[in-house]
Scaffold this active site. Structure first.
Site: not given
Ligand code: CMC
Length: 390
Positions: A326, A269
């Site tokens: 989710d 998140h």
């Molecule tokens: N699986 C594997 N690695 C992950 C995941 C995941 N679900 N989420 C983040 N990471 C890693 C990412 O690769 C990065 O690694 P590194 O530091 O080595 O580059 C690190 O964790 C930080 O991630 P980020 O993408 O920079 O974080 P963000 O704040 O931009 O993204 C997020 C947040 C929710 C989009 C992301 O965690 C994600 O894609 N999660 C899966 C989709 C999901 O479950 N979304 C629902 C969010 S909650 C409810 C809603 O908003 O609807």
């Protein structure tokens, strides 16, 4: 003018002040208008929470009666909207139908463009009609006639009746199902400046009308990194099950997200760097609801195994990646009989009061038009070459 600070994805940029939702991502705290999410989920009805978010205070009995009655009276959708709906292919994703029909509402209620004094009516219409429109898609996917809303039913029972009642038998709402849905909708009702809410605010900041702004929010919610994740989670869990149930294989794939392109849906998140408080409540609710309904869903065991494997893995620990809202919600929706492609629609019905509250707040505080800046990386000035010479 002058310096532009670059902040891709607005990770550190506050775009507004807001008095609606308080979120502390380090400690896993979420409050609507000062009330804890845990207490609201246990004690309030979804429409009470909607009122709280939109108008700032919990309603008195009288205010609640007025609000609730107005919503009951606006559940019917203009029959001409049906004609638009009938033009969609049967296979249309219910989220595309939902955003399109909400957008169409601005054509049916053109006074929304000049909302002075009529804003409350549009708010009521949206809350009342969204469930009706949502159930059309599901009924048609079955080849069934749609059910008209029944105004003697409360908000949640009315939705369940439109979803599940068949002409041949009387449909009785199971209180366990209604309560579970009430909790889920409350937990989704607002989440401060998330992607879809920021979209609603950005569109609304140009003084576009409420329906157009909410329609844009629905589109933003659909994406798999946002609300669309709830559908992706169940599809992922089913794929793991079909693949023999080896959760560690998928944890390994997610650890190498950079090369595999695979992320664990329902994990991570932007703001929570500790357990998502909504996921905590939903995980427990999933256990309760499945046992009360006597549903044995092997996917729940896979989800728990996957969570455990991930939480014990350094990759997830170091990046503070926990299950989000989710992760377990789809398991409850499934147990309630709601099909996978409707999960994000459920999220939209839940999030609607939050979008409305944020849109209203934005107007009341006279926010300026939203207009981010950029750092230009393209070509410097060059001379035009006529097409014959290119
Ligand atoms: N699986 C594997 N690695 C992950 C995941 C995941 N679900 N989420 C983040 N990471 C890693 C990412 O690769 C990065 O690694 P590194 O530091 O080595 O580059 C690190 O964790 C930080 O991630 P980020 O993408 O920079 O974080 P963000 O704040 O931009 O993204 C997020 C947040 C929710 C989009 C992301 O965690 C994600 O894609 N999660 C899966 C989709 C999901 O479950 N979304 C629902 C969010 S909650 C409810 C809603 O908003 O609807």
């Amino acid at each position: 003018t002058g310096y532009v600070t670059l902040d891709r994805g607005y990770k550190n940029t506050g775009a507004t002040k807001s008095a609606i939702t308080f979120l502390d991502g380090e400690q896993g705290i979420l409050q609507y208008r000062g009330y804890s999410i845990e207490e609201l989920a246990a004690k309030a009805s979804f429409l009470e929470v909607a009122y709280l978010l939109i108008y700032g205070e919990l309603p008195t009995q009288e205010q609640y009666a007025t609000f609730e009655t107005a919503i009951r009276r606006h559940t019917l959708v203009n029959e001409d909207m049906r004609k638009i709906f009938d033009g969609f292919p049967v296979s249309a994703h219910p989220m595309s139908v939902l955003s399109s029909l909400v957008s169409a509402m601005s054509a049916f209620y053109p006074d929304a463009q000049d909302e002075k004094g009529s804003e409350d009516r549009h708010i009521i219409r949206l809350i009342a009609k969204l469930p009706t429109i949502a159930t059309w898609s599901y009924k048609r996917s079955l080849g069934h006639p749609t059910n008209y809303p029944k105004n003697n039913l409360d908000y949640i029972s009315n939705f369940l009746n439109m979803m599940f009642a068949l002409p041949v038998e009387e449909y009785k709402v199971d209180p366990v199902v209604a309560e579970a849905l009430n909790v889920l909708l409350i937990l989704h009702a607002d989440h401060e400046q998330n992607c879809s809410t920021s979209t609603v605010r950005l569109v609304g900041s140009s003084q576009a009308n409420l329906y157009s702004s909410i329609s844009a929010g629905i589109s933003a919610l659909w994406g798999p990194l946002h609300g669309g994740a709830n559908q992706e989670v169940i599809e992922m869990l089913e794929a793991i099950k079909a693949d023999g149930g080896d959760v560690s294989k998928y944890v390994d794939m997610a650890k190498n997200a950079k090369t595999t392109g695979f992320r664990l849906f329902g994990f991570g998140h932007r703001v929570y760097k500790n357990f998502d408080p909504r996921a905590k409540i939903i995980k427990k609710a999933a256990d309760d609801v499945l046992s009360k309904l006597g549903v044995n869903d092997p996917v729940l065991e896979i989800a728990k195994g996957l969570e455990e494997a991930a939480l014990n893995d350094d990759y997830f620990v170091q990046r503070k990646l926990y299950p989000n809202v989710d992760f377990y919600s789809g398991i409850i929706y499934r147990a309630l009989g709601i099909p996978t492609n409707m999960f994000t629609v459920m999220f939209a019905i839940g999030r609607l009061p939050g979008w409305i509250a944020q849109w209203k707040e934005m107007r009341e505080t006279k926010e300026p038009i939203g207009r981010p800046r950029q750092i230009y990386t393209g070509a410097t000035l060059r001379e035009f070459v006529p097409i014959e010479k290119r």
